[in-house]
Design an enzyme around this catalytic site. Sequence first.
Site, PDB file in Angstrom:
ATOM      1  N   ARG A  18       0.873  -1.353   0.210  1.00 58.09           N
ATOM      2  CA  ARG A  18      -0.181  -0.252   0.028  1.00 58.09           C
ATOM      3  C   ARG A  18       1.024   1.235   0.110  1.00 58.09           C
ATOM      4  O   ARG A  18       0.050   2.204  -0.132  1.00 58.09           O
ATOM      5  CB  ARG A  18      -0.964   0.153   0.957  1.00 58.09           C
ATOM      6  CG  ARG A  18      -1.815  -0.982   0.778  1.00 58.09           C
ATOM      7  CD  ARG A  18      -2.895  -1.616   2.248  1.00 58.09           C
ATOM      8  NE  ARG A  18      -1.925  -2.021   3.234  1.00 58.09           N
ATOM      9  CZ  ARG A  18      -2.125  -3.076   4.451  1.00 58.09           C
ATOM     10  NH1 ARG A  18      -3.963  -2.458   4.893  1.00 58.09           N
ATOM     11  NH2 ARG A  18      -1.269  -3.450   5.349  1.00 58.09           N
ATOM     12  N   GLY A  81       1.646 -14.566   5.990  1.00 56.59           N
ATOM     13  CA  GLY A  81       0.551 -14.130   6.747  1.00 56.59           C
ATOM     14  C   GLY A  81       1.467 -13.812   8.262  1.00 56.59           C
ATOM     15  O   GLY A  81       2.278 -14.429   7.583  1.00 56.59           O
ATOM     16  N   GLU A 158     -11.039  -9.331  10.910  1.00 53.87           N
ATOM     17  CA  GLU A 158      -9.962  -8.728  10.281  1.00 53.87           C
ATOM     18  C   GLU A 158     -11.006  -7.406   9.896  1.00 53.87           C
ATOM     19  O   GLU A 158     -12.106  -7.625   9.075  1.00 53.87           O
ATOM     20  CB  GLU A 158      -9.243  -8.575   9.092  1.00 53.87           C
ATOM     21  CG  GLU A 158      -7.901  -9.155   9.355  1.00 53.87           C
ATOM     22  CD  GLU A 158      -7.321  -8.499  10.370  1.00 53.87           C
ATOM     23  OE1 GLU A 158      -6.134  -7.605   9.812  1.00 53.87           O
ATOM     24  OE2 GLU A 158      -6.814  -8.880  11.252  1.00 53.87           O
ATOM     25  N   ASN A 231       0.337   1.984   6.982  1.00 51.31           N
ATOM     26  CA  ASN A 231       0.157   0.878   5.707  1.00 51.31           C
ATOM     27  C   ASN A 231       0.540   1.759   4.570  1.00 51.31           C
ATOM     28  O   ASN A 231       0.044   1.613   3.867  1.00 51.31           O
ATOM     29  CB  ASN A 231      -0.971   0.264   5.972  1.00 51.31           C
ATOM     30  CG  ASN A 231      -0.880  -0.336   7.630  1.00 51.31           C
ATOM     31  OD1 ASN A 231      -0.026  -1.401   7.320  1.00 51.31           O
ATOM     32  ND2 ASN A 231      -2.526  -0.847   7.964  1.00 51.31           N
TER      33      ASN A 231
HETATM   34  C1  UD1 Z   1      -3.202  -5.947  11.530  1.00 52.57           C
HETATM   35  C2  UD1 Z   1      -3.511  -6.937  11.917  1.00 52.57           C
HETATM   36  C3  UD1 Z   1      -4.965  -6.308  12.132  1.00 52.57           C
HETATM   37  C4  UD1 Z   1      -4.098  -4.874  12.942  1.00 52.57           C
HETATM   38  C5  UD1 Z   1      -3.218  -4.245  12.437  1.00 52.57           C
HETATM   39  C6  UD1 Z   1      -2.169  -3.286  13.334  1.00 52.57           C
HETATM   40  C7  UD1 Z   1      -3.117  -9.014  10.771  1.00 52.57           C
HETATM   41  C8  UD1 Z   1      -3.911  -9.662  10.005  1.00 52.57           C
HETATM   42  N1  UD1 Z   1      -3.881  -7.798  10.951  1.00 52.57           N
HETATM   43  O1  UD1 Z   1      -3.034  -5.658  10.007  1.00 52.57           O
HETATM   44  O2  UD1 Z   1      -5.779  -7.056  13.315  1.00 52.57           O
HETATM   45  O3  UD1 Z   1      -5.128  -4.167  13.269  1.00 52.57           O
HETATM   46  O4  UD1 Z   1      -1.493  -5.408  11.938  1.00 52.57           O
HETATM   47  O5  UD1 Z   1      -1.143  -2.383  12.495  1.00 52.57           O
HETATM   48  O6  UD1 Z   1      -1.967  -9.671  11.797  1.00 52.57           O
HETATM   49  N2  UD1 Z   1       4.553  -9.283   7.997  1.00 52.57           N
HETATM   50  C9  UD1 Z   1       5.025 -10.760   8.106  1.00 52.57           C
HETATM   51  N3  UD1 Z   1       5.278 -11.318   7.097  1.00 52.57           N
HETATM   52  C10 UD1 Z   1       3.802 -11.942   6.261  1.00 52.57           C
HETATM   53  C11 UD1 Z   1       3.109 -10.337   6.266  1.00 52.57           C
HETATM   54  C12 UD1 Z   1       2.812  -9.661   6.847  1.00 52.57           C
HETATM   55  O7  UD1 Z   1       6.772 -10.442   8.503  1.00 52.57           O
HETATM   56  O8  UD1 Z   1       3.613 -12.331   5.825  1.00 52.57           O
HETATM   57  C13 UD1 Z   1       4.760  -8.313   8.977  1.00 52.57           C
HETATM   58  C14 UD1 Z   1       4.433  -6.805   8.074  1.00 52.57           C
HETATM   59  O9  UD1 Z   1       5.859  -6.464   7.590  1.00 52.57           O
HETATM   60  C15 UD1 Z   1       4.478  -5.547   9.238  1.00 52.57           C
HETATM   61  C16 UD1 Z   1       3.422  -6.703  10.025  1.00 52.57           C
HETATM   62  O10 UD1 Z   1       3.646  -7.395   9.883  1.00 52.57           O
HETATM   63  O11 UD1 Z   1       5.375  -5.131  10.513  1.00 52.57           O
HETATM   64  C17 UD1 Z   1       2.237  -6.246   9.949  1.00 52.57           C
HETATM   65  O12 UD1 Z   1       1.023  -6.759   8.796  1.00 52.57           O
HETATM   66  P1  UD1 Z   1       0.513  -5.619   7.541  1.00 52.57           P
HETATM   67  O13 UD1 Z   1       0.373  -6.465   6.556  1.00 52.57           O
HETATM   68  O14 UD1 Z   1       0.866  -4.309   7.926  1.00 52.57           O
HETATM   69  O15 UD1 Z   1      -0.929  -6.417   8.786  1.00 52.57           O
HETATM   70  P2  UD1 Z   1      -1.997  -4.965   8.530  1.00 52.57           P
HETATM   71  O16 UD1 Z   1      -3.563  -5.365   7.779  1.00 52.57           O
HETATM   72  O17 UD1 Z   1      -1.761  -3.554   9.536  1.00 52.57           O
HETATM   73 MG    MG Z   2       0.167  -3.027   9.182  1.00 49.97          MG
END
Ligand code: UD1
Ligand code: MG
Length: 470
Positions: A18, A81, A158, A231
């Site tokens: 994003r 994820g 979510e 994000n």
């Molecule tokens: C996530 C939460 C959401 C919360 C929000 C708060 C989940 C599914 N959702 O959403 O409930 O309200 O954060 O900010 O967890 N990452 C990895 N590996 C992956 C995917 C993500 O390391 O495979 C890391 C990303 O780099 C990031 C963090 O996990 O730093 C969160 O991922 P992001 O995609 O930002 O989740 P949100 O959509 O913000």
């Molecule tokens: Mg996030």
Amino acid sequence: MANSDFVIVILGAGKGTRLKSSLAKVLHRAGGRSLVEHVVRACQPLKAREIIAVVGHQADDVTAALVPLGAKTALQKPQRGTGHAVLVARRAIPSRAKYVIVLPGDAPLIRTDTLAALARSHRETGAAATILSAEIDNPAGYGRIVRNDDGSVAAIVEDSALNDDQRAIREINSSIYCFTLGKLWSCLGSLKPQNVHKEIYLTDAIAALRQKGENVQAILAADSDEVLGCNTRADLAAVDAVFRRRKRAAIMDAGVTIEMPETVLIDPEVVVGADTRIEPCVQLLGKTRIGAGCTIRTGSILADAVLEENVVVKPHSMVVASHLSRGAQVGPFAHIREHARLEENARVGAGTNIGAGTITCNYDGVHKNPTTIGKRVFIGSDTALVAPVRVGDGAYVGAGSVITENVPADALGLARGRQVNMPGWAASRRRQMAAIAKAAKPRPRKKSKRRAPARRSRTRSRRVKRSRKR
Ligand code: UD1
Ligand code: MG
């Protein structure tokens, strides 16, 4: 604050789609540091057994940013994820650890005290999971905390999966949690992707734990700013604004006056002494250290500068990696470049006078060379001092000079074309020009009895004739 039965896992493998960027999300900057550096720094004082960052997208660059901060890394490839990311970290978690604090790498405003309170509460309640939640005015985009009628946590849903009733919930998941490791592993491995992205969501572990009859708690962050995630670019700007506000508040608490503070930008490591006054639109960057009683006037930028006490930086000046001793004054419009040192009470603009537009041409394309200017020197405006060059004490340099050789003490250095005045030249030139203009003027035509052709075509034909003549 020893928490040796805790490990910390920071999730930083995601791409950050994003943000529409070629740079990994957690390396984006806000408040003068990368997002992930803020998170690691907030965790360090907890003294957990280990800080493990899950890296994936641009893993080498993210690792390079983390290693100096004492964090280990675990590689997640592909990124499937947030739940999958925690599973990947499992290999790096020492067996003696009992609890884990999980944090996203994109929520950099979190404070150490809040994490300590989360860990304490988790230990005290004996819960399987404790979620740090927050109530925010605009919860769009965040997972929501869904509670049962008795107030206990049922699940995290979510944003994309909310029903209409749930959409109104303002309590959001910060993505910061404490888990009891044994309980977490007993459910995380069996989670399946239940979303369009085909990802394993850590958030689904909450409902899974509840179904097993486990105790899940959520505690509200006192300051909801702390959980803001980054994000989008707009999120980054909002988070940056909070960091800058916090830093200015800390500087003002230390006895510093900041005029129109919302226009002033101060990096996290900057130190400013009491009774210093900072005018609007100033930037204090890097490791700048400013002593007491200084004045930093409007529009000035200081980067890695050291100012002793009572220094005055006049409007629109730039000071880079230089040392200004007690009582020194620079500006207006001065550019003090790397490694300059102004001695006590030195003035750029008096004593030794450096005229406006003077340049020290230090770089010869290969090396940086020194320019040395003595005491009581007068450098006329628009002078270029081509280094290596030395201007002795008490010397003068005429304005507009290009000085390539040393100017001895008390001498005048002049290096420009000598002026020539030609009496009457301008008046004669004006007469000449007037005569040419008169000769070129068309003569008026006699009036014809026939109907005059349309004005436009007449003008055109005259123009054509004249151009043929030329
Ligand atoms: C996530 C939460 C959401 C919360 C929000 C708060 C989940 C599914 N959702 O959403 O409930 O309200 O954060 O900010 O967890 N990452 C990895 N590996 C992956 C995917 C993500 O390391 O495979 C890391 C990303 O780099 C990031 C963090 O996990 O730093 C969160 O991922 P992001 O995609 O930002 O989740 P949100 O959509 O913000
Ligand atoms: Mg996030």
